[in-house]
Design an enzyme around this catalytic site. Sequence first.
Site, short mmCIF file in Angstrom:
data_model
loop_
_atom_site.label_atom_id
_atom_site.label_comp_id
_atom_site.label_asym_id
_atom_site.label_seq_id
_atom_site.Cartn_x
_atom_site.Cartn_y
_atom_site.Cartn_z
N ARG A 173 -12.73 4.77 -24.85
CA ARG A 173 -12.05 6.05 -25.03
C ARG A 173 -11.28 6.13 -26.36
O ARG A 173 -10.86 7.19 -26.75
CB ARG A 173 -11.06 6.27 -23.88
N ARG A 177 -11.52 6.31 -36.73
CA ARG A 177 -11.88 7.41 -37.64
C ARG A 177 -11.80 6.97 -39.09
O ARG A 177 -10.83 6.30 -39.47
CB ARG A 177 -10.92 8.58 -37.45
N ARG A 249 -0.60 0.28 -11.53
CA ARG A 249 0.52 -0.05 -12.40
C ARG A 249 1.56 1.04 -12.21
O ARG A 249 1.22 2.21 -12.05
CB ARG A 249 0.10 -0.09 -13.88
N ARG A 279 6.13 1.82 -25.30
CA ARG A 279 6.27 2.92 -26.26
C ARG A 279 7.60 3.63 -26.08
O ARG A 279 8.26 3.47 -25.04
CB ARG A 279 5.12 3.91 -26.12
N GLU A 300 9.40 3.12 -22.28
CA GLU A 300 8.50 3.04 -21.12
C GLU A 300 8.09 1.58 -20.90
O GLU A 300 7.57 0.94 -21.81
CB GLU A 300 7.28 3.90 -21.46
N TYR A 348 -8.06 7.69 -13.05
CA TYR A 348 -7.22 8.29 -14.07
C TYR A 348 -7.85 9.63 -14.45
O TYR A 348 -9.02 9.68 -14.84
CB TYR A 348 -7.06 7.41 -15.33
N ASP A 350 -7.17 13.32 -16.67
CA ASP A 350 -6.33 14.18 -17.48
C ASP A 350 -6.10 15.49 -16.74
O ASP A 350 -6.86 15.84 -15.82
CB ASP A 350 -6.98 14.42 -18.85
C1 LIG Z 1 2.31 8.32 -17.96
C2 LIG Z 1 1.24 9.36 -17.84
C3 LIG Z 1 0.95 10.16 -18.94
C4 LIG Z 1 -0.04 11.15 -18.84
N1 LIG Z 1 -0.31 11.91 -19.96
C5 LIG Z 1 -1.24 12.88 -19.87
C6 LIG Z 1 -1.52 13.70 -21.02
O1 LIG Z 1 -0.94 13.54 -22.09
N2 LIG Z 1 -2.48 14.66 -20.88
C7 LIG Z 1 -3.16 14.87 -19.70
O2 LIG Z 1 -4.01 15.78 -19.65
N3 LIG Z 1 -2.90 14.11 -18.61
C8 LIG Z 1 -1.95 13.13 -18.66
N4 LIG Z 1 -1.69 12.36 -17.56
C9 LIG Z 1 -2.42 12.64 -16.30
C10 LIG Z 1 -1.70 13.71 -15.44
O3 LIG Z 1 -0.45 13.22 -15.05
C11 LIG Z 1 -2.57 14.03 -14.23
O4 LIG Z 1 -3.78 14.56 -14.65
C12 LIG Z 1 -1.96 15.03 -13.26
O5 LIG Z 1 -0.58 14.96 -13.14
C13 LIG Z 1 -2.56 14.80 -11.89
O6 LIG Z 1 -2.24 15.85 -11.02
P1 LIG Z 1 -2.42 15.61 -9.45
O7 LIG Z 1 -1.96 16.86 -8.80
O8 LIG Z 1 -3.80 15.15 -9.14
O9 LIG Z 1 -1.47 14.37 -9.13
P2 LIG Z 1 0.10 14.25 -9.18
O10 LIG Z 1 0.65 14.93 -10.37
O11 LIG Z 1 0.41 12.81 -9.00
O12 LIG Z 1 0.58 15.04 -7.88
C14 LIG Z 1 0.43 14.51 -6.58
C15 LIG Z 1 1.67 14.89 -5.80
O13 LIG Z 1 1.49 14.53 -4.44
C16 LIG Z 1 2.75 14.14 -3.91
N5 LIG Z 1 2.48 13.40 -2.68
C17 LIG Z 1 1.90 12.18 -2.55
N6 LIG Z 1 1.78 11.85 -1.24
C18 LIG Z 1 2.30 12.87 -0.53
C19 LIG Z 1 2.48 13.11 0.88
N7 LIG Z 1 2.08 12.24 1.81
N8 LIG Z 1 3.08 14.28 1.26
C20 LIG Z 1 3.49 15.17 0.33
N9 LIG Z 1 3.36 14.99 -1.02
C21 LIG Z 1 2.76 13.85 -1.43
C22 LIG Z 1 3.36 13.35 -5.04
O14 LIG Z 1 4.78 13.31 -4.92
C23 LIG Z 1 2.91 14.15 -6.27
O15 LIG Z 1 3.90 15.09 -6.67
C24 LIG Z 1 -0.75 11.32 -17.64
C25 LIG Z 1 -0.49 10.51 -16.54
C26 LIG Z 1 0.49 9.52 -16.64
C27 LIG Z 1 0.72 8.62 -15.47
#
Ligand SMILES: Cc1cc2nc3c(=O)[nH]c(=O)nc-3n(C[C@H](O)[C@H](O)[C@H](O)COP(=O)(O)OP(=O)(O)OC[C@H]3O[C@@H](n4cnc5c(N)ncnc54)[C@H](O)[C@@H]3O)c2cc1C
Length: 383
Positions: A173, A177, A249, A279, A300, A348, A350
């Site tokens: 990934r 460049r 992690r 970072r 972090e 993972y 985005d």
């Molecule tokens: C450090 C980091 C940096 C990132 N940077 C980027 C970036 O720059 N650009 C990008 O496009 N993507 C980025 N991402 C990815 C991005 O965070 C995800 O794509 C996105 O947040 C995922 O959405 P989701 O709804 O699938 O999961 P989540 O955002 O994890 O939402 C799931 C939710 O479910 C809740 N939950 C879990 N179990 C239960 C339960 N039993 N009952 C009720 N609620 C529950 C949790 O509390 C959480 O709020 C990054 C991820 C990380 C970890």
Amino acid sequence: MPKLPVWIAGAGLSGAVIARELAEAGYSVDVFELRDHVAGNCHTARDPKTNVLVHVYGPHIFHTADYEVWDYIRRFGTFRPYRHQVWSTVSGRVYPLPVTLATINQFYNSAMRPDEARAFIISQAEQIEAPVSFEEQALSMIGKDLYEAFFQGYTEKQWGRSPRELPASILKRLPLRFTYGGSYFSHPIQAMPETGYTPIVEAMLDHPDIKLHLATELDPREVPPDTHLFWSGPLDAYFGYRSGRLGYRTLDFEHSIEKGDFQGCPVMNFGDRDVPFTRISEHKHFMPWESHQDTIITREYSRECGPEDMPYYPIRLVAEKQLLVDYVQQAETTKGVTFVGRLGTYRYLDMDVCIREALDAATAFLTAQTSGERLSPFLVSPL
Ligand SMILES: Cc1cc2nc3c(=O)[nH]c(=O)nc-3n(C[C@H](O)[C@H](O)[C@H](O)COP(=O)(O)OP(=O)(O)OC[C@H]3O[C@@H](n4cnc5c(N)ncnc54)[C@H](O)[C@@H]3O)c2cc1C
């Protein structure tokens, strides 16, 4: 025919998009979120002292090539163009990332043109046919010097493992460049929400047929019969961890308020092993159209995820993949539930991919309701 009630675990992007799509299609939707706020990991909040908007769970930059997703998310808020920049401090010197012509010339104290640099890197790269590990992949792409400076220490800190144990796919990934400058990402659309991600997710969930239950953990056993469940919580948690815990992690964030401009860029990586964090993010640089006297920075730290920690990055090595096969088999025999999002599918993802898959999951559900066909528990296989 009366419409099936829908329950959703998680008010992150995945849960919110599905809730909105189904509410607009006439379904009554209950969304349960264990945290006291919506938006999951892309949650943003204003710091009361500095008024800087903080990316609470790590920096989130919206970038995509999916124009439908781009149109969709802009229904719920305004975005501003944004070009992400990452720099790396290694042995007391600062270099731009990803590895570009600027990085190469600065590192080797040279003034090579693109073709010369390309030939030079080829001469440095090790001849490894079909690289298997992260380390082999890096050595075959950029050679020992750049690998050790920019990837070896950083990767060990990030994953808690030697790059020899990690799959080559992680490095595929990272681009190399042979030009100067440019943005960290190469997608045609790169942007930041003008007032943060949380107002966008709040706007998605603002619909008369969506009932939001914050600070409420959903136990799958509480879901009433004849209710369809979309589960964006951890896949293994749905099954009560009965086959074991999938490895993640987790991250520890250390926030501090500083004066003026702390590091002059949004994200600074630290490649040296003796620096314990991976970072530093400086949040006001994510919103260059705002001006603030003070600044908030976040160090972090990455470590193994324990039972009480928040899962961030799925590890997906051999042992985890075996366990994953087990849970996927259990899911295949479970009725009335669709597993979505980064935790529900143990991948993972985005944000743009989450939105795309959530839109597709909602469409598949609506199609199955009219056709009577069985809905698969996964729209995209986690394997
Ligand atoms: C450090 C980091 C940096 C990132 N940077 C980027 C970036 O720059 N650009 C990008 O496009 N993507 C980025 N991402 C990815 C991005 O965070 C995800 O794509 C996105 O947040 C995922 O959405 P989701 O709804 O699938 O999961 P989540 O955002 O994890 O939402 C799931 C939710 O479910 C809740 N939950 C879990 N179990 C239960 C339960 N039993 N009952 C009720 N609620 C529950 C949790 O509390 C959480 O709020 C990054 C991820 C990380 C970890």
